[in-house]
Design a protein around this motif. Structure first.
Motif, PDB file in Angstrom:
ATOM      1  N   LEU A  19      44.906  52.147  45.940  1.00  0.00           N
ATOM      2  CA  LEU A  19      45.037  50.821  45.343  1.00  0.00           C
ATOM      3  C   LEU A  19      44.309  50.763  44.008  1.00  0.00           C
ATOM      4  CD1 LEU A  19      45.900  47.792  45.665  1.00  0.00           C
ATOM      5  CD2 LEU A  19      43.651  47.435  46.672  1.00  0.00           C
ATOM      6  N   LEU A  20      43.086  51.287  43.956  1.00  0.00           N
ATOM      7  CA  LEU A  20      42.296  51.257  42.721  1.00  0.00           C
ATOM      8  C   LEU A  20      42.878  52.147  41.623  1.00  0.00           C
ATOM      9  CD1 LEU A  20      38.689  51.196  44.210  1.00  0.00           C
ATOM     10  CD2 LEU A  20      39.975  49.300  43.208  1.00  0.00           C
ATOM     11  N   GLU A  21      43.683  53.140  41.997  1.00  0.00           N
ATOM     12  CA  GLU A  21      44.345  54.004  41.011  1.00  0.00           C
ATOM     13  C   GLU A  21      45.673  53.422  40.542  1.00  0.00           C
ATOM     14  OE1 GLU A  21      43.290  56.778  39.472  1.00  0.00           O
ATOM     15  OE2 GLU A  21      41.369  56.433  40.445  1.00  0.00           O
TER      16      GLU A  21
ATOM     17  N   LYS B 261      47.799  50.229  32.310  1.00  0.00           N
ATOM     18  CA  LYS B 261      49.241  50.345  32.542  1.00  0.00           C
ATOM     19  C   LYS B 261      49.491  50.179  34.024  1.00  0.00           C
ATOM     20  CE  LYS B 261      50.168  53.528  28.775  1.00  0.00           C
ATOM     21  NZ  LYS B 261      50.719  54.834  28.409  1.00  0.00           N
ATOM     22  N   GLY B 262      50.642  49.642  34.365  1.00  0.00           N
ATOM     23  CA  GLY B 262      50.971  49.455  35.765  1.00  0.00           C
ATOM     24  C   GLY B 262      50.322  48.207  36.327  1.00  0.00           C
ATOM     25  N   ARG B 263      50.378  48.071  37.640  1.00  0.00           N
ATOM     26  CA  ARG B 263      49.800  46.904  38.285  1.00  0.00           C
ATOM     27  C   ARG B 263      49.338  47.290  39.683  1.00  0.00           C
ATOM     28  NH1 ARG B 263      53.472  44.262  41.734  1.00  0.00           N
ATOM     29  NH2 ARG B 263      55.491  45.254  41.744  1.00  0.00           N
ATOM     30  N   PHE B 264      48.455  46.461  40.224  1.00  0.00           N
ATOM     31  CA  PHE B 264      48.002  46.650  41.593  1.00  0.00           C
ATOM     32  C   PHE B 264      49.087  46.128  42.528  1.00  0.00           C
ATOM     33  CE2 PHE B 264      43.958  46.268  39.270  1.00  0.00           C
ATOM     34  CZ  PHE B 264      43.365  47.457  39.660  1.00  0.00           C
ATOM     35  N   LEU B 265      49.391  46.878  43.556  1.00  0.00           N
ATOM     36  CA  LEU B 265      50.410  46.477  44.513  1.00  0.00           C
ATOM     37  C   LEU B 265      49.721  45.978  45.774  1.00  0.00           C
ATOM     38  CD1 LEU B 265      52.751  49.495  43.856  1.00  0.00           C
ATOM     39  CD2 LEU B 265      53.026  47.161  43.042  1.00  0.00           C
ATOM     40  N   TRP B 266      49.568  44.664  45.847  1.00  0.00           N
ATOM     41  CA  TRP B 266      48.848  44.019  46.931  1.00  0.00           C
ATOM     42  C   TRP B 266      49.836  43.522  47.971  1.00  0.00           C
ATOM     43  CZ3 TRP B 266      43.971  44.693  47.621  1.00  0.00           C
ATOM     44  CH2 TRP B 266      43.287  43.904  48.524  1.00  0.00           C
ATOM     45  N   PRO B 267      49.465  43.523  49.253  1.00  0.00           N
ATOM     46  CA  PRO B 267      50.378  43.011  50.281  1.00  0.00           C
ATOM     47  C   PRO B 267      50.759  41.559  50.012  1.00  0.00           C
ATOM     48  CG  PRO B 267      48.344  43.863  51.263  1.00  0.00           C
ATOM     49  CD  PRO B 267      48.189  43.945  49.792  1.00  0.00           C
TER      50      PRO B 267
ATOM     51  N   ASP C 128      47.474  43.001  37.099  1.00  0.00           N
ATOM     52  CA  ASP C 128      46.732  44.130  36.536  1.00  0.00           C
ATOM     53  C   ASP C 128      45.219  43.986  36.695  1.00  0.00           C
ATOM     54  OD1 ASP C 128      46.324  42.084  34.753  1.00  0.00           O
ATOM     55  OD2 ASP C 128      46.714  43.271  32.971  1.00  0.00           O
ATOM     56  N   LEU C 129      44.755  42.919  37.383  1.00  0.00           N
ATOM     57  CA  LEU C 129      43.331  42.688  37.567  1.00  0.00           C
ATOM     58  C   LEU C 129      43.019  42.594  39.053  1.00  0.00           C
ATOM     59  CD1 LEU C 129      40.510  41.970  36.409  1.00  0.00           C
ATOM     60  CD2 LEU C 129      41.237  39.580  36.447  1.00  0.00           C
TER      61      LEU C 129
ATOM     62  N   LEU D 283      33.062  43.728  42.269  1.00  0.00           N
ATOM     63  CA  LEU D 283      33.776  44.768  41.530  1.00  0.00           C
ATOM     64  C   LEU D 283      34.972  44.137  40.843  1.00  0.00           C
ATOM     65  CD1 LEU D 283      33.865  47.359  44.441  1.00  0.00           C
ATOM     66  CD2 LEU D 283      32.317  47.398  42.491  1.00  0.00           C
ATOM     67  N   ALA D 284      35.234  44.540  39.614  1.00  0.00           N
ATOM     68  CA  ALA D 284      36.412  44.070  38.887  1.00  0.00           C
ATOM     69  C   ALA D 284      37.013  45.247  38.148  1.00  0.00           C
ATOM     70  CB  ALA D 284      36.048  42.964  37.901  1.00  0.00           C
ATOM     71  N   LYS D 285      38.342  45.375  38.218  1.00  0.00           N
ATOM     72  CA  LYS D 285      39.026  46.461  37.515  1.00  0.00           C
ATOM     73  C   LYS D 285      40.342  45.933  36.966  1.00  0.00           C
ATOM     74  CE  LYS D 285      40.713  51.156  37.815  1.00  0.00           C
ATOM     75  NZ  LYS D 285      40.724  52.409  38.555  1.00  0.00           N
ATOM     76  N   ARG D 286      40.636  46.263  35.705  1.00  0.00           N
ATOM     77  CA  ARG D 286      41.907  45.910  35.078  1.00  0.00           C
ATOM     78  C   ARG D 286      42.611  47.204  34.696  1.00  0.00           C
ATOM     79  NH1 ARG D 286      43.658  41.219  32.879  1.00  0.00           N
ATOM     80  NH2 ARG D 286      41.549  40.396  32.747  1.00  0.00           N
ATOM     81  N   LEU D 287      43.865  47.340  35.100  1.00  0.00           N
ATOM     82  CA  LEU D 287      44.651  48.519  34.755  1.00  0.00           C
ATOM     83  C   LEU D 287      45.235  48.355  33.353  1.00  0.00           C
ATOM     84  CD1 LEU D 287      46.661  49.148  38.060  1.00  0.00           C
ATOM     85  CD2 LEU D 287      44.667  50.399  37.215  1.00  0.00           C
TER      86      LEU D 287
END
Length: 73
Positions: free
Chosen positions: A54-56, A30-36, A9-10, A24-28
């Motif tokens: 990705l950022l959304e 809800k949900g999570r970042f889907l990284w390769p 989530d970060l 840049l730093a972003k924490r969601l």
């Protein structure tokens, strides 16, 4: 860049703006970042549209939300 959180989530990123590096730093919430899972030489190249997804918190490979709202208003 790999996520700084095991939950996924970060996201932390470095961006060159022409004059210096920006962190840049972003924490969601809800949900999570889907990284390769596999990145050649630790580098992944994304288009502006893929980065925006990705950022959304969207899967930038196939744009679907990583979480669904419980109730639509």
């Amino acid at each position: 860049m790999p996520n700084g959180s095991r939950c996924g989530d970060l996201l932390k990123a470095l961006w060159w703006d022409g004059q210096g590096l920006v962190l840049l730093a972003k924490r969601l919430e809800k949900g999570r970042f889907l990284w390769p899972t596999i990145a050649r030489e630790g580098v992944v190249t994304l288009t502006a549209a893929q980065l925006a997804m990705l950022l959304e918190g969207l899967d930038w490979r196939t744009p679907t939300p990583s979480w669904k709202p419980e109730i639509a208003v």
